[in-house]
Scaffold this active site. Structure first.
Site, mmCIF file in Angstrom:
data_model
loop_
_atom_site.group_PDB
_atom_site.id
_atom_site.type_symbol
_atom_site.label_atom_id
_atom_site.label_comp_id
_atom_site.label_asym_id
_atom_site.label_seq_id
_atom_site.Cartn_x
_atom_site.Cartn_y
_atom_site.Cartn_z
ATOM 1 C CD GLU A 161 13.197 0.858 9.538
ATOM 2 O OE1 GLU A 161 13.687 1.886 10.031
ATOM 3 O OE2 GLU A 161 13.740 -0.259 9.616
ATOM 4 C CB CYS A 217 13.133 8.985 8.434
ATOM 5 S SG CYS A 217 14.064 7.828 7.446
ATOM 6 C CE LYS A 270 -2.359 3.352 2.278
ATOM 7 N NZ LYS A 270 -1.753 4.362 1.398
ATOM 8 C CD GLU A 273 10.333 13.029 11.515
ATOM 9 O OE1 GLU A 273 9.234 12.618 11.932
ATOM 10 O OE2 GLU A 273 11.079 12.369 10.771
HETATM 11 P P1 NAP Z 1 2.370 8.643 7.631
HETATM 12 O O1 NAP Z 1 1.336 9.668 7.636
HETATM 13 O O2 NAP Z 1 2.546 7.792 8.830
HETATM 14 O O3 NAP Z 1 2.099 7.769 6.331
HETATM 15 C C1 NAP Z 1 2.895 6.659 5.979
HETATM 16 C C2 NAP Z 1 2.019 5.598 5.352
HETATM 17 O O4 NAP Z 1 1.058 5.164 6.310
HETATM 18 C C3 NAP Z 1 1.224 6.077 4.133
HETATM 19 O O5 NAP Z 1 1.114 5.023 3.217
HETATM 20 C C4 NAP Z 1 -0.135 6.396 4.743
HETATM 21 O O6 NAP Z 1 -1.198 6.309 3.822
HETATM 22 C C5 NAP Z 1 -0.236 5.275 5.764
HETATM 23 N N1 NAP Z 1 -1.208 5.524 6.834
HETATM 24 C C6 NAP Z 1 -1.797 6.683 7.192
HETATM 25 N N2 NAP Z 1 -2.665 6.456 8.215
HETATM 26 C C7 NAP Z 1 -2.624 5.127 8.487
HETATM 27 C C8 NAP Z 1 -3.285 4.284 9.417
HETATM 28 N N3 NAP Z 1 -4.162 4.751 10.289
HETATM 29 N N4 NAP Z 1 -2.970 2.969 9.415
HETATM 30 C C9 NAP Z 1 -2.068 2.481 8.565
HETATM 31 N N5 NAP Z 1 -1.423 3.219 7.635
HETATM 32 C C10 NAP Z 1 -1.684 4.536 7.614
HETATM 33 O O7 NAP Z 1 3.819 9.260 7.382
HETATM 34 P P2 NAP Z 1 4.269 10.225 6.222
HETATM 35 O O8 NAP Z 1 3.882 11.606 6.560
HETATM 36 O O9 NAP Z 1 3.849 9.693 4.897
HETATM 37 O O10 NAP Z 1 5.853 10.030 6.282
HETATM 38 C C11 NAP Z 1 6.650 10.804 7.080
HETATM 39 C C12 NAP Z 1 7.059 10.046 8.322
HETATM 40 O O11 NAP Z 1 7.679 8.822 7.971
HETATM 41 C C13 NAP Z 1 8.093 10.809 9.103
HETATM 42 O O12 NAP Z 1 7.822 10.730 10.467
HETATM 43 C C14 NAP Z 1 9.377 10.074 8.776
HETATM 44 O O13 NAP Z 1 10.396 10.223 9.732
HETATM 45 C C15 NAP Z 1 8.900 8.679 8.656
HETATM 46 N N6 NAP Z 1 9.878 7.903 7.888
HETATM 47 C C16 NAP Z 1 10.615 6.960 8.549
HETATM 48 C C17 NAP Z 1 11.566 6.240 7.857
HETATM 49 C C18 NAP Z 1 12.401 5.194 8.554
HETATM 50 O O14 NAP Z 1 13.021 4.413 7.862
HETATM 51 N N7 NAP Z 1 12.436 5.129 9.865
HETATM 52 C C19 NAP Z 1 11.755 6.464 6.499
HETATM 53 C C20 NAP Z 1 10.990 7.440 5.879
HETATM 54 C C21 NAP Z 1 10.036 8.137 6.587
HETATM 55 P P3 NAP Z 1 -1.841 7.616 3.150
HETATM 56 O O15 NAP Z 1 -0.739 8.259 2.401
HETATM 57 O O16 NAP Z 1 -2.889 7.053 2.257
HETATM 58 O O17 NAP Z 1 -2.375 8.441 4.262
#
Ligand code: NAP
Length: 478
Positions: A249, A283, A174, A380
């Protein structure tokens, strides 16, 4: 506008009349780029059934045969590298050269896990009871569900899919709703490589609905997620019902420590990379830069000079260093953090404003004298904003660096060998870059401690994450 289809059990399935569609926006223009069909819960359920059906034959293939598929997918991706890189830039906003780098790294992940799965050894353990044999074998966990973010929309998906497939696990991906297009292109590469149906499927749609099905369906044996800590916590709570395995992650808040003995140019270059690569939306991006008093002024002068030279613009036009931020929300959050730091006494030495043009552009920003209670020192910052602060003693810098709920990555710049080891051992983070602004590579583990997640991707750990370890104890027959 064409509505792009989802890839389900080897078929491209479009939207029915009246179904919701996702509109993908180009962050460099703010204009709609494409529309993508969404799946129903019934379709997610069917995708899981189909993945489960594919599991029997996929896991039974010799590792070499699975490896050949991964290498073939990598070749397809490589062949379409330029086109897919453009797609990444269009939906994510990053400069084209960085998108090309993302494709190259994705190909390397596919090749590395293709090679590594041929070495997924178990072991024979010396016995403790006469006549017994103790064998340890590795087996695929089963159907995997992968949820990916938008910031590295291709490589973070591949970082999950490649090892899962290598281990023998059919995978349902997804993608983030902002960046489905490069993931659909990746599914086309899998199709062109003749990957058997059901082994890789892509579902776009409501994240909470899809996640609910992944969590509740007992045929899904593992969920691997990259994204925010907040969503990760929801998955942890949801996974309790079925005791579902999770790899997480999550967010980060990387500190950088520049010591007096650092090589100045190397430190400036390293922090520039760690901060401004991917428009600061990484991240592992540098979130707090601690610079020792003896080098502080020289570092700041050189860093600001470099930051002022960064070219910021539409990632498809010319050679940009910094692209558009992904959306209005991220841009507003960053502007609020800059304002908050200013209110608390920090000085903005360059940037600090939204650029006067369409799309979501923030000027590369450097702030000094940022107090520890400023929002950007704690929450962040997913933006090209570099907060710098001065320190005197090594132990104070380490204590400040560790004073966060996150534990993903940290950086130190020093030429003192003793200090390199000392600091690397004391920093509470999963990845430490010493004189290195990009500590990510296919062959070494990637992941975090504390609120930054569970488990590791990449390296041999990345493959092990999709395998069960089984002990087979064989007694004597008579
Ligand atoms: P996010 O809002 O958590 O979204 C990530 C993914 O989760 C998207 O596919 C999103 O779908 C989905 N999602 C949203 N709500 C969900 C729910 N209730 N249940 C399950 N999945 C759900 O994060 P983001 O804003 O896209 O990404 C930024 C964050 O990712 C930052 O905090 C960053 O640090 C972290 N990150 C971590 C790493 C690592 O390796 N540790 C790498 C990259 C990014 P939709 O897009 O359809 O809402």
């Amino acid at each position: 506008m064409d509505v792009r289809k989802n890839y389900l059990n080897g078929q491209w399935i479009g939207a029915n009349a009246g179904d919701e569609v996702i509109t993908v926006v180009n962050p460099a223009t703010g204009e709609a780029l494409a529309q993508v069909a969404t799946v129903s819960r019934e379709q997610v359920k069917r995708a899981i059934d189909d993945a489960h059906a594919a599991f029997t034959s996929w896991r039974a293939l010799p590792a070499k045969a699975r490896a050949d598929y991964l290498l073939a997918i990598g070749d397809q991706l490589n062949k379409r590298g330029d086109e897919i890189a453009r797609l990444i830039t269009q939906e994510n906003g990053k400069p084209l050269a960085q998108s090309r780098g993302e494709v190259t790294m994705s190909v390397d992940h596919l090749r590395w896990f293709g090679e590594e799965c041929r070495r997924a050894y178990g072991r024979v353990v010396p016995n403790q009871v006469p006549g017994k044999r103790n064998l340890v074998i590795k087996q695929p966990v089963g159907v995997v569900a992968a949820i990916a973010p938008w910031n590295f929309p291709l490589v973070l998906s591949v970082r999950k899919i490649a090892p899962a497939l290598a281990a023998g696990c059919p995978t349902i991906l997804k993608p983030a709703s902002q960046t489905p297009l490069c993931n659909l292109a990746f599914a086309e590469c899998c199709e062109a490589a003749k990957l058997p149906k059901g082994v890789l499927q892509v579902v776009n749609g409501s994240a909470s609905m899809i996640a609910e099905e992944f969590l509740n369906n007992t045929l899904v044996k593992k969920i691997t997620f990259t994204g925010s800590t907040e969503v990760g916590q929801k998955l942890i709570a949801g996974a309790a019902r079925d005791v579902k395995k999770l790899s997480l992650e999550l967010g980060g808040h990387a500190p950088v420590i520049v010591f007096d003995d650092a090589a100045l140019n190397r430190a400036v270059e390293g922090v520039m990379l760690a901060k401004f690569r991917n428009t600061g939306q990484s991240c592992i991006a540098a979130n707090r830069v601690y610079v020792q008093a003896g080098i502080h002024d020289r570092f700041v002068a050189a860093f600001v000079e470099k930051a002022k030279q960064l070219k910021t613009g539409n990632g498809l036009e010319g050679e940009q260093d910094v692209g558009a931020m992904v959306n209005e929300k991220g841009l507003t959050f960053a502007l609020d953090q800059i304002e908050d730091a200013r209110r608390r006494g920090a000085k903005v030495l360059c940037g600090g404003k939204r650029m006067n043009r369409p799309g979501f552009f923030l000027e590369p920003t450097v702030i000094i004298d940022v107090p520890p209670d400023a929002s950007c020192m704690n929450e962040e910052t997913f933006a090209p904003v570099a907060p710098i602060t001065k320190f005197e003693r090594e132990e104070d810098a380490i204590a400040a660096a560790n004073s966060t709920r996150y534990g993903l990555s940290a950086y130190a710049f020093t030429t003192d060998l003793d200090r390199m080891f000392r600091v690397a051992e004391r920093l509470e983070f999963g990845m430490i870059g010493i004189n290195d602004g990009v500590p990510t590579t296919s062959n070494a583990p990637f992941g975090g401690m504390k609120h930054s997640g569970w488990g590791r991707e990449l390296g041999i750990e990345g493959l092990d994450a999709f395998m069960e370890t089984k002990h087979v104890s064989i007694g004597v027959i008579e």
